[in-house]
Design a protein around this motif. Structure first.
Motif, PDB file in Angstrom:
ATOM      1  N   LEU A 535       0.804  -1.220   0.000  1.00  0.00           N
ATOM      2  CA  LEU A 535       0.000   0.000   0.000  1.00  0.00           C
ATOM      3  C   LEU A 535       0.842   1.278   0.000  1.00  0.00           C
ATOM      4  N   ILE A 536       2.133   1.140   0.288  1.00  0.00           N
ATOM      5  CA  ILE A 536       3.004   2.304   0.346  1.00  0.00           C
ATOM      6  C   ILE A 536       3.209   2.866  -1.066  1.00  0.00           C
ATOM      7  N   VAL A 537       3.073   4.184  -1.210  1.00  0.00           N
ATOM      8  CA  VAL A 537       3.290   4.848  -2.498  1.00  0.00           C
ATOM      9  C   VAL A 537       4.370   5.913  -2.316  1.00  0.00           C
ATOM     10  N   PRO A 538       5.648   5.579  -2.584  1.00  0.00           N
ATOM     11  CA  PRO A 538       6.699   6.598  -2.503  1.00  0.00           C
ATOM     12  C   PRO A 538       6.597   7.547  -3.699  1.00  0.00           C
ATOM     13  N   ILE A 539       6.614   8.851  -3.422  1.00  0.00           N
ATOM     14  CA  ILE A 539       6.504   9.861  -4.479  1.00  0.00           C
ATOM     15  C   ILE A 539       7.679  10.821  -4.340  1.00  0.00           C
ATOM     16  N   VAL A 540       8.368  11.062  -5.447  1.00  0.00           N
ATOM     17  CA  VAL A 540       9.528  11.950  -5.384  1.00  0.00           C
ATOM     18  C   VAL A 540       9.650  12.713  -6.697  1.00  0.00           C
ATOM     19  N   PRO A 541       9.881  14.035  -6.634  1.00  0.00           N
ATOM     20  CA  PRO A 541      10.038  14.824  -7.858  1.00  0.00           C
ATOM     21  C   PRO A 541      11.501  14.909  -8.294  1.00  0.00           C
ATOM     22  N   ASN A 612      -6.578   1.590   0.844  1.00  0.00           N
ATOM     23  CA  ASN A 612      -5.822   2.405   1.809  1.00  0.00           C
ATOM     24  C   ASN A 612      -4.382   2.658   1.359  1.00  0.00           C
ATOM     25  N   THR A 613      -4.186   3.179   0.170  1.00  0.00           N
ATOM     26  CA  THR A 613      -2.811   3.499  -0.220  1.00  0.00           C
ATOM     27  C   THR A 613      -2.257   4.592   0.684  1.00  0.00           C
ATOM     28  N   ILE A 614      -0.968   4.462   1.023  1.00  0.00           N
ATOM     29  CA  ILE A 614      -0.322   5.349   1.988  1.00  0.00           C
ATOM     30  C   ILE A 614       0.806   6.092   1.274  1.00  0.00           C
ATOM     31  N   PRO A 615       0.552   7.335   0.831  1.00  0.00           N
ATOM     32  CA  PRO A 615       1.592   8.051   0.098  1.00  0.00           C
ATOM     33  C   PRO A 615       2.630   8.685   1.025  1.00  0.00           C
ATOM     34  N   PHE A 616       3.890   8.614   0.616  1.00  0.00           N
ATOM     35  CA  PHE A 616       4.995   9.330   1.246  1.00  0.00           C
ATOM     36  C   PHE A 616       5.635  10.193   0.159  1.00  0.00           C
ATOM     37  N   MET A 638     -10.028  17.832   0.727  1.00  0.00           N
ATOM     38  CA  MET A 638     -10.427  16.505   0.253  1.00  0.00           C
ATOM     39  C   MET A 638     -10.316  15.419   1.309  1.00  0.00           C
ATOM     40  N   ARG A 639      -9.849  15.771   2.494  1.00  0.00           N
ATOM     41  CA  ARG A 639      -9.643  14.780   3.556  1.00  0.00           C
ATOM     42  C   ARG A 639      -8.581  13.756   3.161  1.00  0.00           C
ATOM     43  N   THR A 640      -7.595  14.238   2.412  1.00  0.00           N
ATOM     44  CA  THR A 640      -6.493  13.389   1.976  1.00  0.00           C
ATOM     45  C   THR A 640      -5.710  12.878   3.175  1.00  0.00           C
ATOM     46  N   ARG A 641      -5.192  11.658   3.055  1.00  0.00           N
ATOM     47  CA  ARG A 641      -4.369  11.064   4.105  1.00  0.00           C
ATOM     48  C   ARG A 641      -2.992  10.737   3.542  1.00  0.00           C
ATOM     49  N   GLY A 642      -1.988  10.792   4.399  1.00  0.00           N
ATOM     50  CA  GLY A 642      -0.647  10.454   3.954  1.00  0.00           C
ATOM     51  C   GLY A 642       0.398  11.332   4.607  1.00  0.00           C
ATOM     52  N   VAL A 705      -6.839  13.405   8.825  1.00  0.00           N
ATOM     53  CA  VAL A 705      -5.668  14.257   9.011  1.00  0.00           C
ATOM     54  C   VAL A 705      -4.590  13.786   8.044  1.00  0.00           C
ATOM     55  N   PHE A 706      -3.593  14.627   7.828  1.00  0.00           N
ATOM     56  CA  PHE A 706      -2.390  14.187   7.137  1.00  0.00           C
ATOM     57  C   PHE A 706      -1.204  14.884   7.767  1.00  0.00           C
ATOM     58  N   TYR A 707       0.004  14.453   7.418  1.00  0.00           N
ATOM     59  CA  TYR A 707       1.197  14.803   8.176  1.00  0.00           C
ATOM     60  C   TYR A 707       2.221  15.542   7.329  1.00  0.00           C
ATOM     61  N   TYR A 708       2.868  16.518   7.976  1.00  0.00           N
ATOM     62  CA  TYR A 708       4.045  17.161   7.402  1.00  0.00           C
ATOM     63  C   TYR A 708       5.205  16.936   8.363  1.00  0.00           C
TER      64      TYR A 708
END
Length: 909
Positions: A535-541, A612-616, A638-642, A705-708
């Motif tokens: 479910l982990i979705v690593p995202i990097v630019p 339940n994908t979990i983006p980082f 949007m009530r985004t989580r991650g 909630v989501f996290y920074y």
């Protein structure tokens, strides 16, 4: 040459016009020669089909280029409908009944805004956008938009924000919204509740899915949503379906860079699950979109150049007989000559004006409309208001394979408002109609209200057993249910993941690592976890190597919809660049906005897909809130989580990068987002505690909630967790290292965050060994959490004066903490200052206000006055102010510490 035909078809005429638009007749070439070439092509079309004809044209073009012929380029087609009448499918519904339903929705949408503004002057709202787009939406609702269900994921629709009254009016007819809700449009705090101004999932969590009124955001989010849908399919997280992503936007909205900024991604990824519908009413808020040009042709050129399938819906069915009579292509040629400002003028003018100024440019054009009255000329519909033309475009779009589709639909802003604002520059701001205007609107759309009732603008809904309501419900039932509708279908996670994070509580045993590397270590373990790994979705630019993530390339791969068609240049190295169709990393390239759109798609999949994908999403922290704050706000709505990971964070931890990259702002900029949890951890165990708790709260308990989390690239030894401090980490602060001599007369409390916590620890040693000051050192993991707690406590006490007063967490922590108070942060001084009111004594704050510099960490911390020496000096100065030490001690300390008292102020230098 092919055989000639005696009669030219309409398509032949269009071909000739197209040819005339891109070139002039060569010197000495007779009309008959051109006609022979055209008829030869027609012969190929008849005998071999369009594919062979296209191949011949392409070879001719290549042959001409090789022989030095400079061919002019155009990405445009004539200013006409893409789909000719002979190729239009039969309209499958009851067109008259659908027109009546649409008219009722138009009326209720208008009534909602007018009534609201009668009750409360200037409450606002928009009539004109939905008035122009009603047909575009109703054809979709009746025949294309499939609802989400347990069996089918459904279509995803991004509704144009200003058209929300129409969506509410339709839901009222469907029985989903009460008249009271409509009565309280834009007055949500009234008894019984109301309706939000625009699509806001935070305010209407069972209705809206996507916030779309911040211009330009929804087109980009739609593109990345369509790509994320394919990502889920390619990774086996959901079955492959023919579900579509529809995005409705205005032609004026395309001025926003985000609107068109990712259209090449959509074609590169062959996202034929994506359909843009651009409502081309030629008007922005203040005036024409392109008064001196043609926005439709401009957009066609942009999208065709980006390899989209472009469908133009410009002219209604009433124009078809005129086109049939035009055997010379003069009408299309004339249509291509007018600029949008002229078209806007034609819309508000009489039929006589249209005859004179549009058709009157050529006697042959006048001949085409000679049988028609001025009134019939005035009533010639545009394509976006004709259900048959719109249906044909939608059907072609959903059937198209291999590329995304954009539909350019020509409409009139404020359609139906008549003298109140139809097609006028003021129409976007139209909120009220007078009695005559209301009666005209009522009559034009056949609303069954008499003159007296009409001026009261009542909401109108036919009886439950009426043919209109029965038809409307039957159509939605056939398409799976109601749209828009938001429902959370994901199942909560089960595991507590204690073992997964346990090793990070134990420290690095003297080995120096950065908090970024600590996070990457956690990410690596999470990717292997039995429950959450997939479910982990690593995202990097395009910064994976900067953040030390290249080891993940081989283990989980970089997502590519086509796999890896080439051998990477570093294939013989251990950490080569590996793309795979089932790759897990979203390597987005140099686009924080696109990466954030992927984060939103992944972080809302719990509702959109029931997964339940979990983006980082990890990125240079300076390029988060400062650059893409609007997208982050949309994510919150949007009530985004991650998890957002602000990498290389802080203004003094990033050596050499200077003013552009050094971040002293992000934790301050995170304050306005209500549901984001912002943390600035110093140690690996703190990050582990925060991430584990975040997964629990978001994906097990279902909190919105989501996290920074900020992470640094400065290496230092990671300590073991000092006892049970989890609660303090999550609540925002805890005492990390008490003073060695608790009986000292000179006491201090030092507060540090992130990498600056180490400076506070060094200051603790200096104060004790050189000045006899015993200082406790506190790790402040989240000033925002502390601020929110203090504010909430104050509010509760103010509202409950008769009950025992509650005490803010900060105040509790410092209840038995003696001495002066000094805080040092790698962010603006305002961050610690905002919790000072709940501290028992005055707080001295050090921070990094000002522009960054290209320097090393040591020099930067001296420049911004946040290193151990300045923390020491601030502590001594506070003791001086309290009368605890003599001034001579402070004077000597300035010299001993090597501090230049006359150095420039970093805030203004």
């Amino acid at each position: 040459m092919g055989a000639r035909r005696s009669e030219k078809s309409k398509d032949e005429g269009l071909t000739e016009v197209m040819d005339n638009e891109i070139s002039t007749q060569p010197h000495g070439m007779e009309d008959v020669e051109i006609q022979e070439w055209l008829e030869s092509l027609d012969s190929v079309l008849e005998s071999s089909g369009p594919e062979v004809a296209a191949e011949i044209l392409e070879r001719l073009r290549a042959h001409a280029t090789v022989n030095g012929i400079d061919l002019p380029f155009t990405a445009n087609t004539p200013y006409a409908n893409t789909i000719p009448p002979r190729l239009e499918p039969l309209f499958p519904g009851d067109q008259e009944l659908e027109r009546r339903i649409k008219s009722l929705i138009r009326w209720n949408a208008l009534a909602m805004v007018v009534r609201a503004n009668r009750v409360e002057h200037n409450i606002g709202g928009h009539i004109s956008t939905y008035a122009s787009a009603a047909t575009l939406y109703e054809v979709g609702f009746n025949h294309f938009f499939r609802a989400r269900s347990e069996e089918f994921e459904g279509d995803t629709v991004y509704f144009q924000g200003h058209a929300s009254p129409g969506m509410y009016a339709r839901a009222f007819l469907e029985g989903r919204l009460s008249a009271q809700k409509l009565e309280n449009f834009r007055r949500e705090l009234k008894p019984g509740g109301g309706l939000s101004s625009y699509p806001h999932p935070w305010l209407m969590p069972d209705f809206w899915e996507f916030p779309t009124v911040s211009m330009g955001l929804s087109p980009l989010m739609a593109i990345y949503q369509a790509r994320f849908n394919r990502y889920l399919e390619d990774r086996g997280l959901k079955p492959a379906t023919d579900a579509k992503v529809w995005a409705y936007l205005g032609d004026g909205e395309t001025d926003e860079p985000e609107s068109l900024g990712a259209i090449t991604l959509a074609s590169r990824e062959k996202l034929d699950n994506l359909i843009f519908v651009i409502n081309c009413n030629l008007q922005r808020l203040d005036g024409p979109v392109r008064g001196n040009g043609q926005i439709i042709q401009e957009l066609e050129s942009a999208f065709r150049g980006a390899r989209w399938n472009v469908i133009k819906v410009l002219w209604g069915s009433e124009w078809d007989p005129i086109f049939e009579r035009d055997t010379e292509g003069l009408l299309v040629k004339r249509m291509g000559e007018l600029v949008d400002g002229e078209y806007q003028k034609l819309v508000v003018s009489s039929g006589a004006y249209v005859r004179e100024h549009f058709f009157g440019s050529d006697p042959r054009l006048l001949k085409l409309v000679e049988p028609m009255s001025d009134d019939s000329l005035r009533r010639l519909r545009l394509g976006g208001h004709d259900p048959r033309k719109v249906y044909a475009a939608y059907k072609a779009a959903v059937d198209h394979k291999g590329s995304p589709t954009v539909i350019l639909a020509r409409t009139i802003k404020g359609y139906g408002l008549g003298e109140a604002g139809e097609g006028k520059n003021v129409t976007h701001q139209q909120k009220k109609l007078n009695e005559d205007e209301l009666r005209e609107f009522r009559s034009r759309f056949g609303i069954p209200l008499n003159d007296e009732d009409c001026i009261e603008v009542p909401f109108y809904r036919p009886s439950e057993d009426s043919v209109e309501i029965q038809y409307l419900r039957a159509r939605r039932e056939a398409l799976g249910g109601y749209v828009p509708k938001r429902s959370v279908r994901s199942k909560p996670l089960v595991a507590d993941h204690d073992e997964l994070f346990k090793e990070f509580h134990e420290g690095s045993e003297g080995r120096e690592v950065s908090t970024t590397m600590a996070f990457v270590g956690m990410l690596r373990k999470m990717l292997k976890d039995a429950e959450i790994g997939k479910l982990i979705v690593p995202i990097v630019p395009d910064e994976a190597r900067t953040f030390g993530m290249e080891s993940l390339f081989r283990t989980v791969g970089i997502y590519s919809s086509v796999g890896q068609k080439y051998e990477p240049v570093d294939v013989n190295t251990l950490l080569y660049y590996k793309e795979a169709k089932d790759g897990q990393i979203l390597e987005e390239g140099i686009t924080e906005a696109g990466s954030m759109a992927s984060f939103i798609a992944a972080g809302s999949a719990f509702a959109t897909h029931g997964i339940n994908t979990i983006p980082f999403f990890i990125y240079y922290s300076m390029f988060g809130f400062q650059r893409i704050a609007d997208f982050i706000w949309a994510a919150a709505d949007m009530r985004t989580r991650g998890f957002l990971l602000g990498g290389t964070a802080g203004r003094t931890t990033l050596s050499g990068e200077g003013l552009q990259h050094q971040d002293g702002n992000s934790h301050v900029l995170a304050l306005p987002v209500p549901n984001i949890k912002a943390y600035d951890p110093a140690f690996a165990y703190e990050i582990a505690v925060i991430i584990q708790d975040g997964i629990r709260r978001m994906y097990k308990d279902g909190e919105n909630v989501f996290y920074y989390i900020t992470v640094m690239n400065e290496p230092y030894a990671m300590p073991a967790m000092p006892g049970d401090v989890k609660d303090g980490i999550l609540r925002g602060m805890y005492r990390f290292r008490p003073a060695a001599n608790a009986k000292s007369k000179l006491r201090a409390q030092l507060f540090g965050s992130g990498a600056i916590l180490n400076e506070a620890l060094r200051a603790q040693e200096i104060l004790e060994t050189k000045y006899g000051v015993a200082a406790d050192v506190w790790s402040v993991t989240s000033y925002k959490e502390l601020y929110n707690d203090g504010s909430e406590t104050e509010r509760w006490n103010r509202l409950h004066p008769g009950e025992k007063a509650r005490v803010p967490y900060v105040t509790k922590c410092l209840g038995d903490a003696p001495g002066v108070l000094v805080a040092a942060s790698d962010y603006l001084k305002t961050l610690p200052n905002m919790i000072s009111k709940w501290m028992p004594r005055r707080l001295a704050s050090l921070g990094t206000d000002g522009f960054g510099r290209s320097e090393g960490r040591t020099s930067l911390r001296e420049f911004f006055e946040v290193d151990s020496r300045f923390i020491t000096l601030a502590t001594l100065h506070e003791l001086l102010a309290d009368g605890k030490i003599e001034r001579s001690v402070v004077d000597k300390a300035i010299k001993d510490l090597g501090i230049n008292a006359d150095k420039p102020n970093p805030v203004i230098s």
